[in-house]
Design a protein around this motif. Structure first.
Motif: not given
Length: 699
Positions: A551-552, A569-571, A608-610
């Motif tokens: 997805w990123r 922003r990934n875990p 921003i995607v978290s």
């Protein structure tokens, strides 16, 4: 010292019994066998001791009853009921007392087998009634005489006049051996002095009867007020015949009930017990059948013939109840021989009597009485052995009952042999019916418990059948669902294969051969969408970290191509949780729709995607935030349908998740997507069809 020795022996017996109950393991077989043998001999000794004690007690009880019914008074001495102790006896069949015949003084009771051996016919007894008339003249109540027993029949004369005749006085005589007689003395026939009472007793010698009770004889004769004599007669009649008759009737009902149960439930021991009790009740009918027209020899042979089947039924009942047929503890050949002998003796007994002749009936049955007693004692011994070895709960109860039976048999054999005297009350008449009743109560207890256990087992079986049926229905439903799922999976794979092989190949050809950029771009997008659909159809899950990476890559690439800066922003940790193909496909389409809205409508320059993963809640959250111009809201508080928000929310709802949109003019847009991981489904996949079929077969 005797008491202490008995206590020590009893304590040792209880220890041996407990050891035998607990010593059934394989640890010490030799010791257990020794304990069982000692236990058997100890139980046998206790049974013999009990039988002897009970027999002695019954004998003392019978003698005490006889003593109480015979007051120790002389001829007409004292007040109340008085007893004649002696009589002048003349052997004669004359219709009147033979005054000139030779006679002798005999003490009462007079047993013909001892005092007049082999005499058949009539015997006269004369008594002097001095002083009776004077008492009546003084105003006292009417006098009467009481004849306790006159076998087989009696005729009463007072001063030469016939007062009473018990029945037929010619051969075959009326059979009143079990009845007493009350005869009133009319005042008109009594003299002031010299009153003479003559009794003519007719009967058969001991050799011509099957039991000593029916041999000729005369018991005590008493005189007193009529009311007192009737009370004495009623009490004696109750103990000698009425009680036995009542118990016989009860046994008949119980026997018929046992036969009915045996017919319905096919239980051999109940059948033999029913035949035994019914036969005993029929045997007691002789107390009322007094005027039989058949000759004495025929009647006695018929009575003797009843003993063999009664003993056969008794032994068969004991063997069957001990479990000889179900789990024989001796060989089947011996059991067959025992049964054959029991039924063969039913024919051998009358043949023996016919061979010896009707003048030696008692000698013939005297040969069979010990045989019958040995057979019953052997059956009792076998039952106690089997019950003790199997530790059945009724061992002690049946031991007491069997001990009483052995005691009664011993008393009866002793009486028939002439070793003891039993005048008046006879223990066999009421003790044996009471024992039958006790055994019947125990049998009904056992049957009731067995019936209750069968009903409980039936209820448990029905419940188990219901549970198994429900389980089978669930299994078949699961099999049907799995079968349908397998068919659907197969069809999905076929469609995916067709799409990939046919449509995918054509789209790929268009991408590489088309000179038109617009057509090439559309073909490339269609190819990506087709690949996503094929992936959803194949149903292969993937790891969440790989899905986030895909997805990123796609989101960042599309936004950068549109000139929009993207921050993903990934875990920090690698998430190894599985993600179903359906969730992956739908989430991909939601993200594509969100990115398309940002590119086409937001006017944003930064996105921003978290990504957040909540393992404890089994879900993950994707938040897409832009700095664009925001979305105008309709009056119904729903986002504009033209921006595709409805499609995004619908896809999230299909995945049991939710898609929230926060936006306003000039404040940008925030899309919060929350979806389940479906960890339980992925980690514990359902059973295969073959596994389900095997499970159903095992049920």
């Amino acid at each position: 010292m005797s008491y202490r020795g008995w206590q020590s022996w009893a304590r040792r017996f209880r220890q041996e019994w407990s050891t035998a109950e607990e010593g059934g393991s394989d640890a010490a077989p030799d010791r257990t066998g020794g304990v069982s043998r000692r236990l058997f001999w100890m139980a046998l000794f206790m049974g013999l001791l009990l039988a002897g004690s009970v027999g002695w007690g019954l004998l003392l009880l019978n003698r005490e009853a006889v003593r109480l019914s015979h007051p120790a008074t002389g001829n007409l001495v004292g007040e109340g009921v008085q007893t004649f102790r002696h009589a002048w006896v003349v052997l004669s069949d004359a219709e009147r007392f033979p005054d000139g015949a030779t006679g002798r003084m005999v003490a009462l009771p007079d047993e013909w087998a001892i005092n007049h051996p082999r005499h058949a016919g009539g015997i006269w007894y004369r008594f002097q009634l001095d002083g009776v008339a004077a008492r009546d003249a003084a105003g006292e109540s009417l006098r009467a005489i009481y004849i306790e027993r006159a076998c087989s029949n009696v005729e009463v004369h007072l001063n030469g006049q016939v007062l009473y005749r018990g029945g037929r006085m010619t051969d075959p005589y009326a059979r009143h051996c079990y009845r007493s007689h009350v005869v009133a003395l009319p005042s008109g026939l009594l003299k002031a002095r010299g009153n003479v009472l003559d009794l003519k007793v007719v009967g058969y010698p001991l050799e011509q009867v099957a039991a000593r009770q029916r041999a000729g004889g005369l018991a005590s004769v008493r005189i007193g007020a009529l009311a007192d004599i009737r009370d004495l007669s009623d009490e004696q009649e109750f103990w000698t015949s009425t009680l036995a008759g009542v118990l016989g009737g009860i046994l008949a009902v119980m026997g018929l009930f046992a036969l009915g149960l045996a017919w319905i439930r096919r239980l051999d021991y109940l059948m033999y017990f029913g035949l035994l009790t019914t036969g005993w009740s029929l045997a007691t009918a002789r107390f009322w059948l007094t005027e039989l027209p058949a000759p004495n020899a025929t009647v006695e042979v018929m009575i003797a013939m009843m003993f063999a089947p009664l003993v056969g039924c008794a032994v068969q009942f004991i063997l069957c109840y001990a479990g000889a047929r179900a789990q024989p503890m001796i060989s089947a050949v011996w059991m067959w021989r025992v049964r054959a002998w029991l039924w063969a003796q039913c024919a051998l007994l009358p043949l023996t009597l016919l061979w010896l002749g009707f003048d030696r009936i008692f000698a013939g049955v005297s040969l069979w009485y010990p045989i019958f007693a040995v057979e019953i004692c052997a059956g009792i011994g076998y039952f106690l052995w089997a019950a003790g070895k199997r530790r059945r709960p009724e061992f002690w109860l049946m031991s007491v009952i069997m001990g009483v039976v052995v005691a009664v048999l011993g008393i009866e054999l002793s009486y028939q042999a002439g070793w003891i005297k039993l005048w008046g009350v006879h223990v066999t008449h009421f003790v044996m019916p009471v024992l039958y009743a006790a055994v019947a109560i125990r049998l009904m207890q056992v049957y009731a418990k067995a019936l209750q256990a069968a009903q409980g087992a039936k209820a448990k079986l029905e419940q188990r059948v219901k549970e198994v049926t429900a389980e089978m229905e669930r299994n078949f439903n699961q099999i049907a669902e799995l079968r349908a799922e397998q068919v659907a999976e197969k069809e999905r794979k076929r469609i995916a294969s067709d799409l990939h092989d046919d449509l995918g190949a054509k789209l790929l050809t268009i991408v590489h051969t088309s000179n038109n950029d617009r057509i090439s771009t559309l073909a490339r997008e269609a190819l990506e969408e087709m690949r996503l659909s094929v992936r959803g159809l194949t149903g292969r899950p993937m790891v969440l970290s790989d899905a986030l990476a895909d997805w990123r890559a796609e989101v960042v690439s599309r936004l950068r191509q549109a000139g929009i800066e993207c921050e993903w922003r990934n875990p920090n940790d690698i998430i190894e949780e599985p993600l179903s193909s359906r969730t992956y496909v739908q989430t991909t389409r939601i993200l594509r729709e969100a990115v398309s809205n940002v590119i086409k409508h937001s006017g944003a320059s930064h996105v921003i995607v978290s990504a957040e993963v909540h393992l404890d809640l089994h879900d993950f959250v994707l938040v897409i935030q832009d700095n664009g111009k925001g979305i105008e809201l309709a009056l119904d508080d729903r986002t504009d349908r033209g921006h595709g928000m409805t499609s995004m929310k619908h896809r999230a709802k299909q995945l049991s998740g939710q898609c929230l949109v926060e936006s306003g003019p000039g404040f940008g847009t925030v899309i919060r997507l929350t979806l389940p991981l479906e960890v339980a489904t992925m980690q514990h996949p359902g059973p295969t069809l073959a596994r389900m079929v095997d499970h159903v077969r095992s049920q």
